[in-house]
Write a protein that holds these residues in place. Structure first.
Motif, PDB file in Angstrom:
ATOM      1  N   ALA A  40      64.592  -7.138  77.692  1.00 30.57           N
ATOM      2  CA  ALA A  40      63.978  -6.184  76.768  1.00 30.57           C
ATOM      3  C   ALA A  40      64.930  -5.798  75.649  1.00 30.57           C
ATOM      4  O   ALA A  40      64.513  -5.535  74.519  1.00 30.57           O
ATOM      5  CB  ALA A  40      63.528  -4.931  77.533  1.00 30.57           C
ATOM      6  N   GLU A  41      66.219  -5.763  75.953  1.00 32.05           N
ATOM      7  CA  GLU A  41      67.202  -5.412  74.941  1.00 32.05           C
ATOM      8  C   GLU A  41      67.669  -6.613  74.132  1.00 32.05           C
ATOM      9  O   GLU A  41      68.530  -6.485  73.263  1.00 32.05           O
ATOM     10  CB  GLU A  41      68.411  -4.747  75.615  1.00 32.05           C
ATOM     11  N   THR A 208      60.350  -2.364  78.766  1.00 33.85           N
ATOM     12  CA  THR A 208      59.872  -3.106  77.600  1.00 33.85           C
ATOM     13  C   THR A 208      60.402  -2.563  76.285  1.00 33.85           C
ATOM     14  O   THR A 208      60.761  -3.326  75.393  1.00 33.85           O
ATOM     15  CB  THR A 208      58.336  -3.096  77.574  1.00 33.85           C
ATOM     16  N   ASP A 209      60.442  -1.246  76.126  1.00 35.30           N
ATOM     17  CA  ASP A 209      60.845  -0.684  74.836  1.00 35.30           C
ATOM     18  C   ASP A 209      61.965   0.348  74.937  1.00 35.30           C
ATOM     19  O   ASP A 209      62.302   0.986  73.931  1.00 35.30           O
ATOM     20  CB  ASP A 209      59.641  -0.047  74.132  1.00 35.30           C
ATOM     21  N   ARG A 210      62.532   0.531  76.178  1.00 29.95           N
ATOM     22  CA  ARG A 210      63.662   1.433  76.366  1.00 29.95           C
ATOM     23  C   ARG A 210      63.333   2.889  76.072  1.00 29.95           C
ATOM     24  O   ARG A 210      64.211   3.697  75.847  1.00 29.95           O
ATOM     25  CB  ARG A 210      64.868   1.000  75.510  1.00 29.95           C
ATOM     26  N   ARG A 211      62.066   3.230  76.027  1.00 29.07           N
ATOM     27  CA  ARG A 211      61.667   4.619  75.827  1.00 29.07           C
ATOM     28  C   ARG A 211      61.572   5.329  77.166  1.00 29.07           C
ATOM     29  O   ARG A 211      61.413   4.706  78.222  1.00 29.07           O
ATOM     30  CB  ARG A 211      60.326   4.696  75.086  1.00 29.07           C
ATOM     31  N   LYS A 216      56.457   8.615  77.487  1.00 28.66           N
ATOM     32  CA  LYS A 216      55.281   7.771  77.324  1.00 28.66           C
ATOM     33  C   LYS A 216      54.080   8.358  78.061  1.00 28.66           C
ATOM     34  O   LYS A 216      52.953   8.348  77.557  1.00 28.66           O
ATOM     35  CB  LYS A 216      55.578   6.356  77.827  1.00 28.66           C
ATOM     36  N   ASP A 413      56.417  -3.726  83.810  1.00 34.98           N
ATOM     37  CA  ASP A 413      57.237  -2.558  83.498  1.00 34.98           C
ATOM     38  C   ASP A 413      57.117  -1.579  84.669  1.00 34.98           C
ATOM     39  O   ASP A 413      56.377  -0.591  84.618  1.00 34.98           O
ATOM     40  CB  ASP A 413      56.751  -1.927  82.191  1.00 34.98           C
TER      41      ASP A 413
END
Length: 454
Positions: A40-41, A208-211, A216, A413
């Motif tokens: 993801a990164e 997936t997006d490091r949030r 979320k 995820d």
């Protein structure tokens, strides 16, 4: 009150068991969470060109994600495995070491062999490419590769691996795998960190997006709560009078038609109806573009509240209808059966002999005793609506918890998936507790504590 307090005591225990289940599910996923985080990164492709940097980065991420800790407070293992097996990373290396230790039973020799292979695969700068490639193949969980170790052409750097391998297979102790061992790991373990983070509202970060997972869910929760809250309100608003009047006029034309419609509503899949409505009523292709296509509707700033309600309503009518009609049919059928049973009881004739009207008999006496199924169904409707909203939100492209669960499951995820499963379980537990509250309100005998029902 005592009845409710006893039921309330079970709430923390239920949440604890639910958190343990979610933790086990998150750790039982087939994919490697650390590698997913690296992908993801965008680091996996770059670091794959430098295996030593890849291994170092993997171990740092594993420590950051607490995967270098034991899974639980206690570990039930056998005498052939070491206490610190969880520290070996990556996961493929740990699987290899577990396999070798279980097969041969002599952990010091297995550890010596593993270190020799890792040294050649990652940390020996003067090694030849064939020797390094062989060592990296040996780190795969493949026993035939290890059995061919002595047949490999002679490379000077393979001497240490050959000697370590020979020492490992020379004196096996397979019987040690039959000796159980219980290890106490203390509070510095993965589940304890997971539980403390969960109580603080910290569910980790998305692969997936490091949030933040909590962030979320916080953005998706109000939309799903609005959708399911409206649906639940409509279910009881419409199902209660429908079910009661179906029982009151049992056998009539109204009852037969209502029975047919409720059977159809309960039997027709909501996702199929949602797909038809989304295709025919939200696109101009069929000349019936009556509703907005997708989404919750963006309310422009400065718009009046009534216009804002109209914008939201135009986007929610179809998904709310698809969520409401199956539950409506289900609740109405159960209430009809319960009300019919109550209408045959002697107290109904007594109430009529006292001069009460049919409406008073139906709503003052029959409904009070027939409402128990409504209370029981409440505990299942809340999580049922949430589960049903997964496909409904995906079909209508509604950015709520259901769509978040769908997309997160497809992307593997797992932090988001397990957090949503935990939240759904929490809603289930709360729904069951609300059902207990409803029982107390409907049946005064439950308020008597020890002298009443339990």
């Amino acid at each position: 009150m005592g009845y409710l307090l006893r039921r309330l005591i079970y709430l923390p225990l239920s949440l604890l068991l639910l958190s343990l289940l979610c933790f086990v599910l998150s750790r039982a996923t087939p994919s490697d969470p650390v590698e997913q985080r690296m992908s993801a990164e965008g680091e996996r492709g770059v670091l794959s060109q430098d295996p030593s940097a890849y291994l170092a980065r993997y171990r740092r991420l594993a420590a950051e994600m607490h995967y270098d800790l034991p899974p639980f407070y206690l570990t039930l293992t056998n005498a052939s495995l070491p206490d610190t097996l969880y520290r070996i990373a990556p996961r493929s290396h740990r699987q290899l070491v577990r396999q070798l230790a279980t097969r041969y039973g002599n952990w010091p020799e297995v550890q010596h062999y593993y270190r020799a292979v890792v040294q050649l695969a990652y940390y020996q700068p003067l090694a030849t490419e064939p020797g390094i490639a062989l060592a990296r193949r040996l780190l795969l969980d493949s026993s035939p590769e290890q059995e061919r170790i002595l047949e490999v052409p002679a490379y000077p750097e393979l001497t240490a691996i050959r000697e370590a391998y020979a020492g490992m297979v020379r004196s096996p102790q397979p019987g040690r795998v039959l000796l159980p061992r219980l290890v106490w790991n203390g509070t510095d373990n993965q589940y304890h960190r997971y539980l403390v983070g969960m109580l603080r509202g910290d569910f980790g970060v998305s692969y997936t997006d490091r949030r933040s997972v909590a962030g979320k869910i916080a953005r998706a929760l109000p939309r799903t709560a609005l959708l399911n809250g409206i649906a639940l309100f409509l279910v009881y608003l419409l199902a209660v009078p429908l079910g009661m009047y179906m029982a009151r006029y049992a056998g009539s034309i109204f009852d037969r038609w209502a029975t047919l419609l409720t059977f159809l509503g309960f039997g027709i899949p909501s996702f199929w109806v949602a797909t038809l409505l989304a295709n025919f009523l939200t696109t101009p292709a069929f000349g019936m573009d009556y509703f907005p296509s997708m989404g919750f509707g963006d309310v422009p700033p400065g718009v009046g509240w009534w216009e804002g309600v109209q914008i939201r309503a135009s986007h929610l009518i179809l998904p709310v209808a698809c969520l409401t009609y199956p539950a409506l049919a289900y609740v109405a059928r159960h209430l009809r059966a319960a009300a019919l049973l109550q209408l045959r009881q002697p107290y109904v004739n007594t109430a009529r002999m006292k001069g009460l009207s049919e409406s008073q008999v139906l709503w003052r006496h029959v409904f009070r005793n027939a409402a128990f199924p409504l209370v029981t169904l409440l505990g299942g409707l809340l999580p049922g609506l949430l589960a049903g909203s997964v496909l409904i939100e995906q079909i209508f492209n509604l950015p709520g918890m259901g769509r978040l669960l769908f997309t997160s499951a497809l992307a593997q995820d797992w932090p988001v998936v397990t957090a949503l499963v935990l939240l759904n379980g929490l809603v289930t537990v709360i729904g069951l507790w609300l059902a207990d509250v409803g029982y107390v309100l409907l049946d005064p005998r439950l308020r008597l504590g020890k002298r009443g029902l339990r």
